[in-house]
Design an enzyme around this catalytic site. Structure first.
Site: not given
Length: 389
Positions: A176, A132, A180, A240, A208, A46, A205
């Protein structure tokens, strides 16, 4: 014996092709990784911007240790909040355009803290079905009612909100920014409309998305044409794209004051090591100012998708550094990853319960450290192994 269930469940995992074990790597994280004295091209990291082993960050950690020491010595509210933490907080607020911010040791801890803190038995938590595990687990542990809407399906979200109308004192929608395991992005603008129309808070969130998307790497929300301050809660991690570790939660000053006064994971956890905070600050500066890293990454993503299309390798709908190849069977996905390792490519088989049943996948991740020739070699190898299997 009383704990026979342990061996039974482990054996079941083995039989289903779902057993997991850590793989010990030696040396730094980077384009190449070494495992058991063999070197592999790394397509599982990541570390999207290639910062984890950057000489500037290594030097920053060394300088941070000399300036501030290694351990923080306690929780943030005791002895663990150093001037370097305050400096990092101010820097992040300026970069991301948020009013206030709290630091956490991990994204998992931050997500658990938020949900446990805000939601009680009369409240409603509404989550994207592919959120997640840290978010889902926190929702199951909280006293609130939790419902899940179909992935990125705004019609389904609207139906659920209408169905729950008037039944909850407080409502929190969580998604998110970049998912992910699928690499696709949330429709953040539409989520914000739904939240506003239903008197709900919205949390993104962006683990990423931070550093990778948006102007100056400000993340998914900015990439969607909004401001991070438009979100009632915006969180992301430093482990990440920023290549270090830890996380933060951002929002209004009142919300962050409430968090620092009432959140047990915040109050009772030892603060981030000062040297680490100093390094995160350097990583954030590099992510903000070195746009060439994002430009190169986007070129690599486009090249990978084009080459896969040319070789009849079906990918998910992702334009980010996360490029899943959905196989379905866990056993076949593991076999694919194992064969690629024999050819010198480190890829990871992602299986249930991390992803839904029958959606096991090879999760390919690209980083700025890769070159186009690396990607050509990987695609050729994937096509070869798929044909053999």
């Amino acid at each position: 014996m009383a704990f026979d269930f342990i061996e039974q469940q482990l054996q079941a995992r083995r039989n289903e092709g779902l057993y997991r074990a850590c793989q010990t790597m030696t040396g730094p994280q980077g384009r190449l990784v070494k495992v058991a004295d063999k070197t592999y091209l790394n397509f599982s990291s990541n570390d999207y911007l290639g910062l984890a082993s950057d000489p500037a960050l290594i030097k920053a950690w060394q300088s941070g240790a000399e300036l501030y020491g290694v351990g923080s010595g306690g929780s943030y509210l005791v002895t663990g909040y150093n001037q370097v933490h305050a400096d990092l907080t101010a820097q992040l607020k300026s970069w991301l355009g948020v009013e206030a911010l709290a630091l956490f040791s991990s994204g998992y801890s931050a997500n658990q803290a938020i949900i446990k803190l805000l939601l009680g038995k009369n409240d409603l938590l509404i989550q994207d079905k592919l959120n997640h595990a840290s978010l889902m687990e926190a929702g199951t542990f909280a006293d609130c009612k939790m419902v899940r809407f179909k992935h990125n399906d705004m019609a389904n979200l609207s139906q659920l909100l209408n169905k729950q109308k008037g039944s909850a004192a407080n409502k929190l929608i969580i998604s998110e920014g970049v998912f992910s395991m699928d690499g696709d992005c949330a429709p953040i603008g539409l989520l914000a409309e739904q939240a506003k129309n239903n008197d709900a808070w919205l949390m993104i969130d962006d683990a990423h998305g931070l550093g990778v998307l948006g102007k100056n790497g400000q993340g998914s929300v900015v990439d969607a044409g909004l401001k991070n301050s438009d979100m009632q809660i915006y969180m992301a991690t430093f482990g990440k794209a920023l290549g270090v570790g830890g996380a933060f939660v951002a929002g209004s000053q009142e919300f962050i004051d409430y968090l620092t006064n009432f959140s047990k994971p915040y109050i009772y956890t030892t603060g981030l090591p000062p040297a680490m905070a100093y390094t995160i600050g350097q990583a954030a500066h590099m992510a903000e100012t070195q746009s060439w890293r994002r430009d190169k990454l986007q070129h690599l993503i486009s090249s990978f998708r084009t080459l896969c299309a040319d070789n009849a390798i079906q990918l998910g709908e992702s334009n980010t550094a996360i490029q899943p190849i959905i196989i379905g069977s866990s056993q076949q996905t593991v076999a694919l990853a194992q064969q690629l390792k024999k050819l010198g490519f480190w890829t990871t088989a992602i299986r249930p319960p991390t992803v839904p049943v029958d959606s096991a996948r090879l999760r390919i991740t690209l980083t700025t450290n890769h070159e186009v020739d690396d990607i050509k070699s990987l695609v050729t190898a994937i096509r070869r192994v798929l044909d053999e299997l």
